[in-house]
Design an enzyme around this catalytic site. Structure first.
Site, PDB file in Angstrom:
ATOM      1  N   ASP A  67      -6.145  12.460  -2.398  1.00  0.00           N
ATOM      2  CA  ASP A  67      -6.586  11.913  -1.109  1.00  0.00           C
ATOM      3  C   ASP A  67      -6.087  12.733   0.068  1.00  0.00           C
ATOM      4  O   ASP A  67      -5.256  13.635  -0.085  1.00  0.00           O
ATOM      5  CB  ASP A  67      -6.140  10.442  -0.973  1.00  0.00           C
ATOM      6  CG  ASP A  67      -4.689  10.216  -1.415  1.00  0.00           C
ATOM      7  OD1 ASP A  67      -3.941  11.197  -1.520  1.00  0.00           O
ATOM      8  OD2 ASP A  67      -4.321   9.058  -1.654  1.00  0.00           O
ATOM      9  N   ASP A 136       0.943  -2.498  -1.944  1.00  0.00           N
ATOM     10  CA  ASP A 136      -0.197  -3.420  -2.103  1.00  0.00           C
ATOM     11  C   ASP A 136      -0.945  -3.169  -3.416  1.00  0.00           C
ATOM     12  O   ASP A 136      -2.052  -3.660  -3.615  1.00  0.00           O
ATOM     13  CB  ASP A 136      -1.149  -3.325  -0.897  1.00  0.00           C
ATOM     14  CG  ASP A 136      -1.767  -1.939  -0.727  1.00  0.00           C
ATOM     15  OD1 ASP A 136      -1.528  -1.061  -1.589  1.00  0.00           O
ATOM     16  OD2 ASP A 136      -2.496  -1.729   0.267  1.00  0.00           O
ATOM     17  N   HIS A 138      -2.080  -0.324  -4.570  1.00  0.00           N
ATOM     18  CA  HIS A 138      -3.130   0.699  -4.572  1.00  0.00           C
ATOM     19  C   HIS A 138      -2.747   1.915  -5.405  1.00  0.00           C
ATOM     20  O   HIS A 138      -1.575   2.223  -5.569  1.00  0.00           O
ATOM     21  CB  HIS A 138      -3.526   1.114  -3.143  1.00  0.00           C
ATOM     22  CG  HIS A 138      -2.500   1.893  -2.377  1.00  0.00           C
ATOM     23  ND1 HIS A 138      -2.421   1.853  -1.004  1.00  0.00           N
ATOM     24  CD2 HIS A 138      -1.507   2.729  -2.761  1.00  0.00           C
ATOM     25  CE1 HIS A 138      -1.445   2.640  -0.589  1.00  0.00           C
ATOM     26  NE2 HIS A 138      -0.863   3.182  -1.636  1.00  0.00           N
ATOM     27  N   GLU A 143      -7.438   0.713  -1.590  1.00  0.00           N
ATOM     28  CA  GLU A 143      -6.792  -0.490  -1.075  1.00  0.00           C
ATOM     29  C   GLU A 143      -7.396  -1.744  -1.721  1.00  0.00           C
ATOM     30  O   GLU A 143      -8.464  -1.672  -2.338  1.00  0.00           O
ATOM     31  CB  GLU A 143      -6.993  -0.540   0.449  1.00  0.00           C
ATOM     32  CG  GLU A 143      -6.412   0.668   1.198  1.00  0.00           C
ATOM     33  CD  GLU A 143      -4.880   0.698   1.259  1.00  0.00           C
ATOM     34  OE1 GLU A 143      -4.222   0.463   0.233  1.00  0.00           O
ATOM     35  OE2 GLU A 143      -4.342   0.978   2.337  1.00  0.00           O
TER      36      GLU A 143
HETATM   37  P1  PGA Z   1       5.229   6.445  -2.055  1.00  0.00           P
HETATM   38  O1  PGA Z   1       3.699   6.071  -1.892  1.00  0.00           O
HETATM   39  O2  PGA Z   1       5.329   7.347  -3.243  1.00  0.00           O
HETATM   40  O3  PGA Z   1       5.598   7.151  -0.783  1.00  0.00           O
HETATM   41  O4  PGA Z   1       5.976   5.163  -2.250  1.00  0.00           O
HETATM   42  C1  PGA Z   1       2.962   5.688  -3.014  1.00  0.00           C
HETATM   43  C2  PGA Z   1       1.561   5.298  -2.624  1.00  0.00           C
HETATM   44  O5  PGA Z   1       1.352   4.757  -1.524  1.00  0.00           O
HETATM   45  O6  PGA Z   1       0.653   5.499  -3.436  1.00  0.00           O
END
Ligand code: PGA
Length: 263
Positions: A67, A136, A138, A143
């Site tokens: 992404d 959340d 994801h 999302e």
């Molecule tokens: P993080 O993010 O590794 O910074 O916790 C993970 C994500 O949002 O997929």
């Protein structure tokens, strides 16, 4: 699903790097799906160490990132292009032409998303996809309410994700509201998936994704339908898993079963 519970962040990074390194050694032209965020940083550091100290060769590896924020150019310090270049690509020998990261400032976004899907397909598909998980639930920027068969497209970020990611920006208002992301369906076509999680803030999304119902409200729960997924979590991130003891038992017995032949 294989669920591996390690003591801490350093151990999950080493475990995951072993899986990635073995994949590259057994198939030098491996197509890797890569993730950004804090979680895979230790894995990238370990892969860089293996490249420098043990000659792990990325010269034939092809990569696709999950992404990118919409509106951030490649050289913006918070863009995922910048993150990948500074934390990984410039320190290993992967050819620039083999690297694919969504372009957050493409003009024709819909066509661009379709092209990204075609590039993945034409490369033979992703052999090994690395994933983190959001609070959340994801994966990538899929999302809650993302279709479980979604493809690469533009998503609007939740307030929770914007707040979580604001730690990298000066002001919360600087966090982009939109991102281009591989879909859940795109991710599910990877031949193998490794999902990494560390820390107690990931305990609930991990439990939901591994032991909860499969639901678009937790896009990571789709991995229950994937035939070859390994989840590598530290003790903190595993603390809400009900079947922890069984997962540890399976891991302990893995070598026993691999070393026996049943005729
Ligand atoms: P993080 O993010 O590794 O910074 O916790 C993970 C994500 O949002 O997929």
């Amino acid at each position: 699903m294989e669920i591996i519970i390690k003591n801490n962040y350093s151990e999950i990074s080493i475990e995951a790097s072993g899986i990635v390194a073995n994949q590259i050694k057994s198939k030098p032209n491996t197509v890797l799906g890569l993730a950004t965020g804090s979680t895979p940083l230790g894995l990238y550091k370990e892969l860089i160490r293996l490249h420098i100290n043990e000659g792990l060769d990325f010269s034939k590896v092809i990569s696709f990132n999950l992404d990118e924020y919409i509106g951030l150019s490649k050289d913006h310090p918070q863009s995922y292009n910048y993150f990948m270049y500074h934390n990984f690509f410039k320190k290993v020998n992967i050819p620039a032409n083999n690297i694919h990261i969504p372009n957050g400032i493409s003009v024709k976004q819909l066509e661009y998303c379709e092209q990204y899907e075609s590039l993945i397909k034409n490369s033979g598909g992703i052999d090994l996809q690395i994933l983190g998980i959001g609070r959340d639930g994801h994966i990538a920027f899929n999302e809650p309410s993302s279709s479980l068969s979604s493809r690469t497209r533009i998503k609007t970020l939740t307030q929770k994700t914007i707040k979580d990611n604001s730690r990298f920006f000066k002001n919360i208002s600087d966090v982009p509201r939109f991102a281009i992301t591989m879909g859940v369906g795109t991710i599910m076509e990877a031949k193998k998936i490794i999902l990494l999680a560390s820390g107690s803030s990931k305990a609930e999304p991990i439990a939901q994704s591994v032991e909860g119902p499969i639901t678009s409200m937790h896009s990571a729960s789709a991995i229950q339908l994937h035939p070859n997924t390994t989840i590598v979590v530290d003790r903190q991130a595993s603390k809400e898993l009900k079947e922890k003891k069984y997962y540890n038992w399976v891991y302990k017995n893995k070598n026993v079963i691999y070393n026996q032949s049943y005729n």
